[in-house]
Scaffold this motif. Structure first.
Motif, PDB file in Angstrom:
ATOM      1  N   ILE A  75       0.909  -1.164  -0.220  1.00 35.36           N
ATOM      2  CA  ILE A  75      -0.068   0.122   0.073  1.00 35.36           C
ATOM      3  C   ILE A  75       1.050   1.377  -0.159  1.00 35.36           C
ATOM      4  N   ALA A  76       1.002   2.106  -1.236  1.00 33.24           N
ATOM      5  CA  ALA A  76       1.513   3.343  -1.263  1.00 33.24           C
ATOM      6  C   ALA A  76       0.632   4.446  -1.001  1.00 33.24           C
ATOM      7  N   VAL A  77       0.990   5.547  -0.294  1.00 32.02           N
ATOM      8  CA  VAL A  77      -0.109   6.707  -0.143  1.00 32.02           C
ATOM      9  C   VAL A  77       0.599   7.648  -0.457  1.00 32.02           C
ATOM     10  N   LEU A  78       0.263   8.548  -1.649  1.00 32.88           N
ATOM     11  CA  LEU A  78       0.677   9.773  -2.096  1.00 32.88           C
ATOM     12  C   LEU A  78      -0.274  10.882  -1.845  1.00 32.88           C
ATOM     13  N   THR A  79       0.207  11.956  -1.657  1.00 36.29           N
ATOM     14  CA  THR A  79      -0.780  13.270  -1.275  1.00 36.29           C
ATOM     15  C   THR A  79      -0.163  14.206  -2.347  1.00 36.29           C
ATOM     16  N   TRP A  80      -1.017  15.321  -2.696  1.00 40.46           N
ATOM     17  CA  TRP A  80      -0.557  16.500  -3.454  1.00 40.46           C
ATOM     18  C   TRP A  80      -1.650  17.183  -3.472  1.00 40.46           C
ATOM     19  N   HIS A  81      -1.562  18.545  -3.931  1.00 41.10           N
ATOM     20  CA  HIS A  81      -2.442  19.552  -3.784  1.00 41.10           C
ATOM     21  C   HIS A  81      -2.676  20.008  -5.282  1.00 41.10           C
ATOM     22  N   GLY A  82      -3.999  20.089  -5.790  1.00 46.62           N
ATOM     23  CA  GLY A  82      -4.406  20.325  -7.103  1.00 46.62           C
ATOM     24  C   GLY A  82      -5.850  20.645  -7.221  1.00 46.62           C
ATOM     25  N   PRO A  83      -6.332  21.599  -8.335  1.00 42.40           N
ATOM     26  CA  PRO A  83      -7.476  21.814  -8.712  1.00 42.40           C
ATOM     27  C   PRO A  83      -8.618  20.524  -8.745  1.00 42.40           C
ATOM     28  N   ASP A  84      -7.963  19.574  -9.261  1.00 43.44           N
ATOM     29  CA  ASP A  84      -8.850  18.439  -9.774  1.00 43.44           C
ATOM     30  C   ASP A  84      -7.723  17.389 -10.189  1.00 43.44           C
ATOM     31  N   TRP A  85      -8.101  16.041 -10.490  1.00 44.88           N
ATOM     32  CA  TRP A  85      -7.471  15.094 -10.647  1.00 44.88           C
ATOM     33  C   TRP A  85      -6.747  15.078 -11.950  1.00 44.88           C
ATOM     34  N   ARG A  86      -7.330  15.940 -12.984  1.00 41.96           N
ATOM     35  CA  ARG A  86      -6.602  16.162 -14.401  1.00 41.96           C
ATOM     36  C   ARG A  86      -5.134  16.917 -14.195  1.00 41.96           C
ATOM     37  N   ALA A  87      -4.831  17.605 -13.006  1.00 39.80           N
ATOM     38  CA  ALA A  87      -4.007  18.360 -13.212  1.00 39.80           C
ATOM     39  C   ALA A  87      -2.708  17.379 -12.345  1.00 39.80           C
ATOM     40  N   LEU A  88      -3.042  16.211 -11.883  1.00 40.07           N
ATOM     41  CA  LEU A  88      -1.846  15.325 -11.205  1.00 40.07           C
ATOM     42  C   LEU A  88      -0.934  15.166 -12.636  1.00 40.07           C
ATOM     43  N   THR A  89       0.527  15.369 -12.160  1.00 44.26           N
ATOM     44  CA  THR A  89       1.602  15.248 -13.242  1.00 44.26           C
ATOM     45  C   THR A  89       2.700  14.562 -12.470  1.00 44.26           C
ATOM     46  N   PRO A  90       3.545  13.752 -13.232  1.00 44.08           N
ATOM     47  CA  PRO A  90       4.737  13.050 -12.673  1.00 44.08           C
ATOM     48  C   PRO A  90       5.647  13.908 -11.741  1.00 44.08           C
ATOM     49  N   GLY A  91       6.121  13.500 -10.757  1.00 42.32           N
ATOM     50  CA  GLY A  91       6.734  14.296  -9.661  1.00 42.32           C
ATOM     51  C   GLY A  91       5.993  15.129  -8.956  1.00 42.32           C
ATOM     52  N   ALA A  92       4.768  15.321  -8.884  1.00 42.74           N
ATOM     53  CA  ALA A  92       4.036  16.253  -8.207  1.00 42.74           C
ATOM     54  C   ALA A  92       3.514  15.928  -6.953  1.00 42.74           C
ATOM     55  N   ALA A  93       3.682  14.703  -6.507  1.00 41.55           N
ATOM     56  CA  ALA A  93       3.028  14.279  -5.083  1.00 41.55           C
ATOM     57  C   ALA A  93       4.277  13.729  -4.233  1.00 41.55           C
ATOM     58  N   LEU A  94       3.807  13.761  -2.943  1.00 46.84           N
ATOM     59  CA  LEU A  94       4.806  13.225  -1.976  1.00 46.84           C
ATOM     60  C   LEU A  94       4.321  11.810  -1.424  1.00 46.84           C
ATOM     61  N   LEU A  95       5.146  10.959  -1.435  1.00 48.80           N
ATOM     62  CA  LEU A  95       4.888   9.603  -1.004  1.00 48.80           C
ATOM     63  C   LEU A  95       4.896   9.838   0.552  1.00 48.80           C
ATOM     64  N   THR A  96       3.705   9.605   0.975  1.00 55.71           N
ATOM     65  CA  THR A  96       3.761   9.865   2.539  1.00 55.71           C
ATOM     66  C   THR A  96       3.938   8.491   3.465  1.00 55.71           C
ATOM     67  N   SER A  97       3.465   7.250   2.621  1.00 58.91           N
ATOM     68  CA  SER A  97       3.805   5.943   3.458  1.00 58.91           C
ATOM     69  C   SER A  97       3.929   4.589   2.521  1.00 58.91           C
ATOM     70  N   MET A  98       4.489   3.613   2.899  1.00 57.81           N
ATOM     71  CA  MET A  98       4.585   2.526   2.041  1.00 57.81           C
ATOM     72  C   MET A  98       4.548   1.460   3.084  1.00 57.81           C
TER      73      MET A  98
END
Length: 181
Positions: A152-175
Motif C-alpha cells: 500500500i503506497a499513499v501519495l498526497t498532492w494539492h491540485g484543483p482536480d485529478w486532471r492536474a496530477l503530473t509526474p513528480g507532483a506528489a509526496l509519497l507519505t507511506s509505504m
C-alpha cells in the motif's frame, strides 16, 4: 510546482492510495486474468483492509482491475467499511503501464479527495515512482526496491482536480505491506 504537492495554489489536498492485489495462485490451465488468490492472499487482503481502515484511509472512490485476484482483494478490503466506499471496476487497469494508469486516475471526478487504485505490477510500482517527487522516511527507497503483493503506497498532492496530477507532483507519505496472521 514543488515536489511536496505540486498543482495549482490553493488546490484541495488529494490522496492517491495504491494497492497491489494480494498474493495469487497459479492453477494449471487458468488464464492469467482469472487467477484466484492464494491462501496467503486470502490472509493478507483483509490485513490490507484493516491497515487502511485503522489509518483512516477510506477512499471516496475505489478503482479496481477486473482481474479475479484484484477483485477478490478488493472484496476483502472493502469489508472493513460499513458502508463500503463507491467502487468501479475498470478493465483498463489490467496490464496498464504508468501513462495509462495516470490517464485513468485523471478521469476521477473532482469531488473525490481520496482515490484507491487496486491493480498490478509492474505498472503500479512504476506509477508510484513516477508520481512521487519526494518521499517521507524510507518510503521511496522501499518502493524502488520492491512493491510486493498487498503493498500500500499513499501519495498526497494539492491540485484543483485529478486532471492536474503530473509526474513528480506528489509526496509519497507511506509505504506498507499488509500481512495477515
Amino acid at each position: 510546482m514543488t515536489a511536496h504537492g505540486g498543482g495549482a495554489a490553493g488546490g484541495a489536498p488529494r490522496r492517491l492510495v495504491v494497492l497491489r492485489h494480494a498474493k495469487s495462485a497459479w492453477p494449471h490451465g487458468v488464464p492469467d486474468h482469472e487467477r484466484p488468490l492464494a491462501p496467503r492472499g486470502l490472509r493478507d487482503a483483509p490485513a490490507a483492509g484493516r491497515a487502511l481502515a485503522e489509518a483512516g484511509r477510506r477512499p471516496d472512490l475505489a478503482l479496481c482491475s477486473t482481474a479475479a485476484r484484484a477483485r477478490a482483494t478488493w472484496e476483502l478490503v472493502r469489508a472493513r467499511w460499513d458502508p463500503p466506499p463507491p467502487e468501479r471496476f475498470d478493465p483498463r487497469l489490467y496490464g496498464a503501464d504508468p501513462p495509462e494508469l495516470l490517464d485513468i486516475v485523471r478521469e476521477t471526478p473532482g469531488e473525490v479527495g481520496t482515490l484507491l487504485l487496486v491493480g498490478h505490477n509492474p505498472g503500479l510500482q512504476e506509477l508510484v515512482l513516477d508520481l512521487a517527487g519526494d518521499g517521507l522516511g524510507d518510503a521511496l527507497d522501499e518502493v524502488r526496491l520492491k512493491f510486493p503483493t498487498s503493498a500500500i503506497a499513499v501519495l498526497t498532492w494539492h491540485g484543483p482536480d485529478w486532471r492536474a496530477l503530473t509526474p513528480g507532483a506528489a509526496l509519497l507519505t507511506s509505504m506498507t505491506v499488509a500481512r495477515g496472521a
